[in-house]
Write a protein that holds these residues in place. Structure first.
Motif, mmCIF file in Angstrom:
data_model
loop_
_atom_site.group_PDB
_atom_site.id
_atom_site.type_symbol
_atom_site.label_atom_id
_atom_site.label_comp_id
_atom_site.label_asym_id
_atom_site.label_seq_id
_atom_site.Cartn_x
_atom_site.Cartn_y
_atom_site.Cartn_z
ATOM 1 N N PRO A 110 34.740 70.294 22.698
ATOM 2 C CA PRO A 110 35.635 71.393 22.334
ATOM 3 C C PRO A 110 35.037 72.340 21.311
ATOM 4 N N GLU A 130 38.002 74.382 19.393
ATOM 5 C CA GLU A 130 38.906 73.724 18.452
ATOM 6 C C GLU A 130 38.877 74.399 17.090
ATOM 7 N N ARG A 155 42.161 76.089 15.304
ATOM 8 C CA ARG A 155 42.648 75.720 13.974
ATOM 9 C C ARG A 155 42.796 76.942 13.083
ATOM 10 N N THR A 159 45.408 73.620 21.636
ATOM 11 C CA THR A 159 44.311 73.550 22.604
ATOM 12 C C THR A 159 44.795 72.845 23.860
#
Length: 307
Positions: A242, A246, A250, A256
Motif C-alpha cells: 500500500p 496508505e 492518512r 483505503t
C-alpha cells in the motif's frame, strides 16, 4: 540479440537436452486423452480458454500461483512447452519473456488479444467484462480451426463466456449506476477499462507503470482532486504494497480499499469471483450519490486526471 532473447534461446537449448523437464500437462501432441494443449499467459486469459474450450482442452497458465503477469520469467520447461502446445492465448506486450520465447519456440497457433487493449496504453482490457467476452470469440475461432469436429462446442463455450460476462456487466452497471461520475483514486492507473465502461473518473497516484514513483507534483494534484471531489477512499492493489497510498490516505483523513487487477494467479479464485470482490470494494468505497464529481464530464470518465 537482446539479453532476453539470448536467455530464451539458451532455455530452449536446455529443454532439448532435458525433455523430461518439459512436461506441463498442455503439450501439443493431444496427449493420451485427445484434448488440445492450450497455454495462457495471464489468469484472465486462462479463464477464457477454460470456459471456451471446456472438456476438449487441457489448459495451463504460464503465471504460477502468486506470480505477476507482467514480471513472470518463463522457466526452461515453459519455453519448451510453448513449442509443444497446440494454442497459446496471449497478449503481446504484456509479458516480455513470453514475447521473446515465442521467437525461438512457437506453438501451433497463437491468439493475440492485444487488439482489445486500446485505451491509453493500458493493457488491462479484461477489467471490462464485455471486452473479455470478445477474447472468447477469438479463442473459439482458433480452437475450431484446430479441431473442426468440436467447432459447435467451442462456439457454445464462447456463448457461455459471453453470458457470464454479461451477467457481471449487469451487476456492475446496476450497482455502480448511482456512482456515475464518481472519482476512483487508485495506486496506479490499471482500471481505465472498468472506469470507462461504468462512467467513473480514474485518478492514479502513479501512472500505468506501478514501479515508477509518482512525482511530488503529481501527488499534489491527486491531493487536490481528493479534496475537491470529496473522495472518501483511495484504492491500492492486492498484489502491491500500500505504501504511498496508505500514507496519502492518512494525511487526507480518508479510508483505503483494495482492488485486484486480475493479473496475478490467485489460488481458489476465478475471474468472476475476483471481479465480484472488486465490485464490493467499489460500492463500499466510492461516493455513490448519483451526482458527477470532480468537475469531470461523463465523456471524460475513465481517463486519467493527471495526463
Amino acid at each position: 540479440m537482446s539479453p532476453a532473447r539470448r536467455w530464451a534461446a539458451a532455455a530452449l537449448a536446455l529443454t532439448a537436452l532435458t525433455p523430461a523437464a518439459c512436461s506441463t500437462g498442455a503439450a501439443g501432441d493431444d496427449g493420451d486423452d485427445g484434448r488440445l494443449g492450450v497455454l495462457a499467459s495471464s489468469p484472465a486469459l486462462q479463464h477464457v480458454a477454460e470456459v471456451v474450450g471446456g472438456e476438449h482442452v487441457d489448459v495451463s497458465g504460464l503465471v504460477p500461483p502468486g506470480g505477476d503477469s507482467h514480471d513472470v520469467e518463463l522457466t526452461a520447461a515453459q519455453v519448451g512447452a510453448l513449442g509443444e502446445a497446440d494454442l497459446l492465448v496471449h497478449q503481446s506486450g504484456l509479458q516480455p519473456s513470453t514475447d521473446d520465447a515465442l521467437e525461438v519456440s512457437a506453438p501451433g497457433r497463437v491468439v493475440d488479444t492485444a487488439g482489445l487493449a486500446d485505451l491509453d496504453a493500458d493493457p488491462h482490457f479484461w477489467l471490462d467484462p464485455l471486452r473479455l467476452a470478445e477474447a472468447g470469440e477469438l479463442v473459439a475461432d482458433a480452437l475450431a480451426e484446430l479441431d473442426p469436429a468440436a467447432a459447435a462446442d467451442y462456439a457454445a463455450g464462447a456463448e457461455a463466456l459471453a453470458e457470464q460476462a454479461g451477467a457481471l456487466d449487469a451487476e456492475y452497471a446496476q450497482a455502480l449506476a448511482p456512482c456515475r461520475g464518481a472519482t476512483l483514486v487508485t495506486s496506479h492507473e490499471a482500471f481505465g477499462y472498468l472506469a470507462e465502461r461504468y462512467g467513473l473518473r480514474q485518478v492514479g497516484i502513479a501512472g500505468i507503470d506501478p514501479h515508477v514513483e509518482p512525482s511530488p507534483a503529481r501527488v499534489r494534484r491527486v491531493v487536490d482532486v481528493v479534496r475537491d471531489a470529496g473522495v472518501r477512499t483511495v484504492f491500492f492493489e492486492s498484489s502491491t504494497s500500500p505504501g504511498v497510498t496508505e500514507t496519502l490516505a492518512r494525511e487526507l483523513g480518508v479510508g483505503t480499499g483494495v482492488l485486484n487487477p486480475v493479473e496475478r494467479a490467485e489460488e481458489g479464485e476465478d475471474y468472476p469471483a475476483v471481479m465480484r470482490r472488486n465490485l464490493e470494494a467499489l460500492t463500499s468505497g466510492l461516493v455513490c450519490d448519483g451526482a458527477a464529481q470532480g468537475g469531470g464530464e461523463d465523456g471524460d470518465a475513465g481517463r486519467s486526471a493527471n495526463s
